[in-house]
Design an enzyme around this catalytic site. Structure first.
Site, PDB file in Angstrom:
ATOM      1  CB  THR A 146       1.333  42.160  -6.457  1.00 14.27           C
ATOM      2  OG1 THR A 146       1.514  42.527  -5.972  1.00 14.27           O
ATOM      3  CG2 THR A 146       0.597  40.723  -5.993  1.00 14.27           C
TER       4      THR A 146
ATOM      5  CB  SER B 118      -3.753  48.051  -7.228  1.00 14.88           C
ATOM      6  OG  SER B 118      -2.591  49.340  -7.490  1.00 14.88           O
TER       7      SER B 118
END
Length: 568
Positions: free
Chosen positions: A379, A451
């Protein structure tokens, strides 16, 4: 603020015992009055091309949200191992007039999703279909999110904000070592898909650091997005090529899936911690709920008066409890009723605090037992403050490194592998070791739990824009960044500090080398914590604003060779 009804089922026994008082709302502070304009801007991202693209758009008269479009789209070109227009993002936005919003451009499951496609013959998760190829890909949200940013928050046409990325994709750039290593690491999966080979293995070979790289197909896709907005990606030429490529490789997308994608605006979660106002991500992110729960637990302690070992012990125990709730309750708010009022209540946190011993670890075996694997490190995140005080905290992803490794022919679009973020089998870990319940089970059009935790921290004298990649470690990285900001660290100090992480299962503390001195490590071990040293993780990017001096500061994580935090 979010107001979500509690689930009807009874919480686990240990949670019931910990819950001393239940209330139907959670603490938050009112949005602050607009502060003085900083008069200059700052951007911190994981790649210098992206930071410079954002500054270029600001120089053309754009605001922080136009710059965000430039940064995100450029990252799609130069950092495809972490994010891209085949993936999605989550953003916390603060306008200079005080308005705050959470933008959910998370991927969604296609209508034809079938959980059986992600199971092997024994009913266990099939990691291949969950992580590789078109079945692993959700419907992308990033292009729609960029178009939404331009239409609702930006000052410039979408095409103007995409121009730097289009130019870089068309004219080329030099590969950095991380992208070259990512391609090498996923080479065998890339070789399964002809369009992926054509893009990432020119001449059939893994590219090397410094090699000149062009991406004309993605340049064309970005041009169509800029010219036609949403329809330039989700309908017409690009959409047709995406559906055809996915179907030819065994996937199940339809034109209706693409045309029906919707960006969601949601109220951010706001938590007050020791006089600081933390604005963070609501579901379908799990990060903001966990962050708020941890801060609420820690608010009952004066951490500044504790030695390093006992302070760290309390933080670890708060992490453990928040991740337990993360696994059990959270999902897409459009599909699942979640007990957010309970989870975000300071009274609930007070109950959990009573279960923490001051000098002894609580074994996770005392809670429902499961297994997990290593958390992942993928990410990307960037932070922006413009001269007027508009703020963007944005985290983007394609999930695992290089996403699904599947490129849709003729588009340059590398698809995500976000289907693995669903609880494909309840209480079985995904690639990041995170567990999930039926609340995060796949369903048509549903957003998988994330998340990602883009956050903004407001204090009386300072503002911090914080976020990071890192799979399940995102939550704990942002937590540690928030605590460091409150402790007075500058941007470089926040991104450079050593990290530690506990996610309930596996029952261990992951520790970056040098995070603890020998005495602290020994004390934590004697308290019952299992420490596991692992290689450095995360690529945090932070911007801070000193309201007293009107000074901006930006820093990119020193763990990333090509990141750049820059003040304009």
């Amino acid at each position: 603020m979010n107001r979500v009804a509690p689930v009807s089922r009874t919480p686990a026994v240990w949670l019931s015992a910990a819950l001393l008082v239940f209330v139907s709302s959670f603490a938050c502070a009112d949005a602050p009055a607009p502060a003085a304009r900083p008069g200059h801007a700052a951007i911190a991202s994981a790649n210098f091309h992206a930071t410079e693209a954002g500054l270029e758009v600001l120089a053309k008269g754009g605001n922080a949200f136009d710059a965000a479009i430039a940064v995100a789209s450029t990252l799609s070109v130069v950092e495809p191992e972490s994010s891209g227009i085949g993936g999605g993002f989550m953003a916390v936005l603060h306008r200079a007039d005080g308005r705050e919003v959470f933008l959910d451009a998370r991927e969604t499951a296609p209508a034809a999703v079938d959980p059986k496609d992600y199971l092997d013959k024994n009913g266990e998760p099939n990691r291949d279909t969950a992580l590789n190829g078109p079945l692993s890909a959700g419907i992308p949200g990033e292009p729609a999110g960029l178009a939404w940013l331009a239409a609702h928050y930006g000052k410039l046409p979408l095409s103007a904000s995409l121009a730097p990325a289009i130019r870089i994709a068309r004219d080329g750039f030099e590969l950095d070592g991380r992208l070259a290593d990512a391609i090498a690491g996923r080479e065998q999966d890339i070789r399964r898909w002809p369009a992926s080979v054509a893009k990432y293995l020119p001449d059939g070979k893994v590219p090397t650091k410094g090699q000149h790289w062009r991406d004309p197909d993605q340049a064309r896709t970005l041009e169509l997005l800029g010219a036609h907005g949403f329809d330039g990606f989700y309908r017409g030429e690009v959409a047709g090529k995406l559906v055809d490529a996915v179907h030819a490789a065994g996937g199940n997308w339809t034109a209706k899936d693409l045309a029906g994608y919707q960006v969601k605006e949601r109220a951010p979660i706001v938590v007050d911690y020791r006089g600081y106002r933390v604005v963070t991500a609501p579901p379908s992110s799990s990060g903001g709920v966990a962050l708020a729960e941890i801060l609420n637990i820690l608010s009952g302690y004066d951490l500044g008066k504790l030695d390093e070992a006992h302070r760290t012990h309390l933080v670890i125990e708060a992490m453990r409890r928040a991740f337990r709730d993360h696994n059990d309750y959270l999902g897409d708010p459009d599909f699942v009723k979640m007990p957010l009022d309970m989870l975000l209540s300071p009274y609930y946190a007070a109950g959990l605090r009573q279960t923490i011993l001051p000098d002894k670890a609580t074994p996770s075996s005392m809670l429902p037992v499961s297994t997990g694997t290593d958390p992942g490190m993928h990410t990307t995140h960037f932070s922006v403050i413009d001269k007027d005080g508009n703020i963007a905290s944005i985290t983007l992803t394609v999930n695992y490194t290089m996403g699904s490794t599947f490129v849709a022919a003729g588009t340059g679009v590398l698809l995500n592998d976000e289907m693995d973020d669903f609880a494909l089998v309840p209480n079985k870990p995904n690639v990041y070791g995170l567990l999930g319940s039926v609340a995060n089970a796949p369903a048509p059009g549903k957003r998988m739990l994330s998340s990602m935790t883009p956050s903004i921290v407001f204090g009386a004298d300072r503002v911090g824009v914080i976020g990071s990649p890192g799979g399940s470690t995102i939550i704990t990285q942002v937590l540690e960044g928030v605590l460091a900001f409150i402790d007075g660290k500058d941007a470089a100090g926040i991104v450079g500090q050593k990290r530690y992480h506990h996610q309930y299962m596996p029952d261990r503390v992951d520790v970056e080398p040098g995070a603890f001195d020998p005495a602290t490590a020994d004390a934590l071990t004697r308290m019952g914590h299992t420490l596991k040293e692992r290689s450095p993780w995360g690529y945090m990017n932070v911007v801070t604003w000193d309201l007293k001096t009107n000074r901006l500061d930006a820093a990119s994580d020193p763990r990333r060779e090509s990141g750049l935090g820059k003040v304009q």
